[in-house]
Design a protein around this motif. Structure first.
Motif, PDB file in Angstrom:
ATOM      1  N   SER A   3       0.829  -1.196   0.000  1.00  9.99           N
ATOM      2  CA  SER A   3       0.000   0.000   0.000  1.00  9.99           C
ATOM      3  C   SER A   3       0.869   1.254   0.000  1.00  9.99           C
ATOM      4  CB  SER A   3      -1.026  -0.022   1.139  1.00  9.99           C
ATOM      5  OG  SER A   3      -0.495   0.473   2.322  1.00  9.99           O
ATOM      6  N   TYR A  29      -5.125   8.073   0.216  1.00 13.32           N
ATOM      7  CA  TYR A  29      -5.806   7.069  -0.599  1.00 13.32           C
ATOM      8  C   TYR A  29      -6.737   7.593  -1.677  1.00 13.32           C
ATOM      9  CZ  TYR A  29      -3.881   3.946   2.923  1.00 13.32           C
ATOM     10  OH  TYR A  29      -3.038   3.265   3.758  1.00 13.32           O
ATOM     11  N   GLN A  60     -13.946   5.613   0.017  1.00 16.27           N
ATOM     12  CA  GLN A  60     -14.101   5.112   1.389  1.00 16.27           C
ATOM     13  C   GLN A  60     -13.550   3.699   1.462  1.00 16.27           C
ATOM     14  OE1 GLN A  60     -18.756   4.546   1.124  1.00 16.27           O
ATOM     15  NE2 GLN A  60     -17.921   2.985   2.511  1.00 16.27           N
ATOM     16  N   ASN A  61     -13.446   3.175   2.690  1.00 21.80           N
ATOM     17  CA  ASN A  61     -12.977   1.801   2.807  1.00 21.80           C
ATOM     18  C   ASN A  61     -14.149   0.829   2.798  1.00 21.80           C
ATOM     19  OD1 ASN A  61     -13.938   2.160   5.425  1.00 21.80           O
ATOM     20  ND2 ASN A  61     -11.962   1.853   6.436  1.00 21.80           N
ATOM     21  N   PHE A  85     -10.234  -1.955   4.419  1.00 21.37           N
ATOM     22  CA  PHE A  85      -9.236  -1.624   3.399  1.00 21.37           C
ATOM     23  C   PHE A  85      -9.814  -0.785   2.259  1.00 21.37           C
ATOM     24  CE2 PHE A  85      -7.636  -5.512   5.444  1.00 21.37           C
ATOM     25  CZ  PHE A  85      -6.416  -5.017   5.883  1.00 21.37           C
ATOM     26  N   TYR A  86      -8.919  -0.012   1.600  1.00 18.97           N
ATOM     27  CA  TYR A  86      -9.290   0.820   0.458  1.00 18.97           C
ATOM     28  C   TYR A  86      -8.916   0.120  -0.843  1.00 18.97           C
ATOM     29  CZ  TYR A  86      -9.962   5.017   3.367  1.00 18.97           C
ATOM     30  OH  TYR A  86     -10.407   5.932   4.279  1.00 18.97           O
ATOM     31  N   PRO A 111     -18.763   3.203   6.106  1.00 16.68           N
ATOM     32  CA  PRO A 111     -17.333   2.875   6.178  1.00 16.68           C
ATOM     33  C   PRO A 111     -16.992   2.293   7.555  1.00 16.68           C
ATOM     34  CG  PRO A 111     -17.674   5.259   6.261  1.00 16.68           C
ATOM     35  CD  PRO A 111     -19.020   4.634   6.069  1.00 16.68           C
ATOM     36  N   TYR A 138     -10.587   2.778  10.497  1.00 13.65           N
ATOM     37  CA  TYR A 138      -9.414   2.446   9.698  1.00 13.65           C
ATOM     38  C   TYR A 138      -8.201   2.277  10.597  1.00 13.65           C
ATOM     39  CZ  TYR A 138      -5.550   2.677   6.487  1.00 13.65           C
ATOM     40  OH  TYR A 138      -4.403   2.373   5.813  1.00 13.65           O
TER      41      TYR A 138
END
Ligand code: MBD
Ligand code: FE
Length: 282
Positions: free
Chosen positions: A12, A109, A157-158, A163-164, A195, A198
């Protein structure tokens, strides 16, 4: 049996570094004067010298810092580290001269060029996308109240697993990302999922710092938004949800009271939340 490639900090980090290089290629590199560079670089170094004197930093500590900074670069985590620990102050300084919707940090991200979606739409998701459905609706207006038709709301958003897409190999590209265009009255209604909180990757140098210093690696659940309209200043912000974890203790320090929303079941039983964006003229 299917194997799921689990996201690593290095993978990432590499994606985030590539995103920074691509953005530089698109927007060019902002020039700064020699005088400004002298002022700011001297002040940064002076602040570091002050910390060394005040805390009597030793040679072994200096060498450990050197190793850690090298690892940060090698893992591609500079974008993550800077956005988590520094960007919020840059954003606060920018906000001092801004009107309209309150901003928040962009984070590492964002990816440009996502699917273009009509005013009433569903973000790209899988058939059985895990998570709680959420309808996010509102209007984009100018400071004087004029609705802004054809404004673009870039959302990312994740997924429910935290995760994204684009930064985790097990998620399809473009998942839970899109560019929504407002209708003639400046309105939009986007169906997505809530979401999830995170967690900063724990297996890279940023995670090592957090763990060894006994901090926590969490951000509260958030939607990322970048709202653009012809002739207006683009607003980059995030929206959060009441009652969620880490709202008062965001590792990235990016929560503002105005940006915390309270979704409630709508007439169809799904969670619904409304938020209007107000843009000042460019
Ligand atoms: C994120 O998802 C984020 O929004 C920020 C600001 C930093 C790291 C990860
Ligand atoms: Fe985020």
């Amino acid at each position: 049996m299917t194997t799921i490639e689990s996201p690593t900090a290095a993978a990432s980090g590499a994606s985030a570094s590539r995103a920074v290089r691509d953005a530089t290629a698109r927007h060019g590199q902002a020039a700064t004067s020699q005088e400004r560079l002298d002022t700011v670089a001297r002040a940064v170094l002076g602040a570091v010298h002050d910390v060394i004197r005040e805390h009597q930093v030793t040679y072994p500590e200096f060498q450990a810092a050197k190793r850690w900074l090298m690892a940060l670069g090698e893992s591609g985590e500079w974008p993550l580290f800077l956005d988590v620990f520094v960007e919020h102050v840059v954003e606060q300084v920018a906000a001092e001269s801004q009107q309209g919707t309150v901003g928040s940090i962009e984070g590492p991200y964002f990816l440009p060029g996502q699917a273009r979606l009509p005013a009433v739409c569903t973000l790209p998701m899988r058939d059985d996308e895990p998570g709680t459905p959420l309808v996010f609706a509102g209007q984009v207006r100018a400071l004087d109240g004029t609705p802004l038709a054809d404004a673009e709301i870039d959302i990312w958003q994740n997924a429910a697993d935290g995760f994204y897409s684009g930064f985790a190999p097990h998620l399809p590209d473009g998942l839970l990302r899109g560019v929504v265009t407002t209708d003639g009255d400046g309105r939009f209604e986007v169906t997505t999922i809530l979401p999830a909180p995170y967690q900063i990757p724990t297996d890279g140098p940023t995670g090592t710092l957090i763990e060894n210093a006994d901090w926590h690696p969490w951000r509260p659940a958030h939607l990322h938004l970048m709202v653009r309209a012809e002739g207006h200043r683009t607003v980059t912000t995030q929206l959060y949800f009441t009652g969620g974890e880490y709202l008062d203790d965001d590792v990235a320090n990016a929560v503002k009271d105005d940006l915390v929303l309270d979704p409630a079941p709508g007439s169809d039983g799904r969670l619904r939340v409304e938020y209007d964006f107000v843009l000042e003229r460019a």
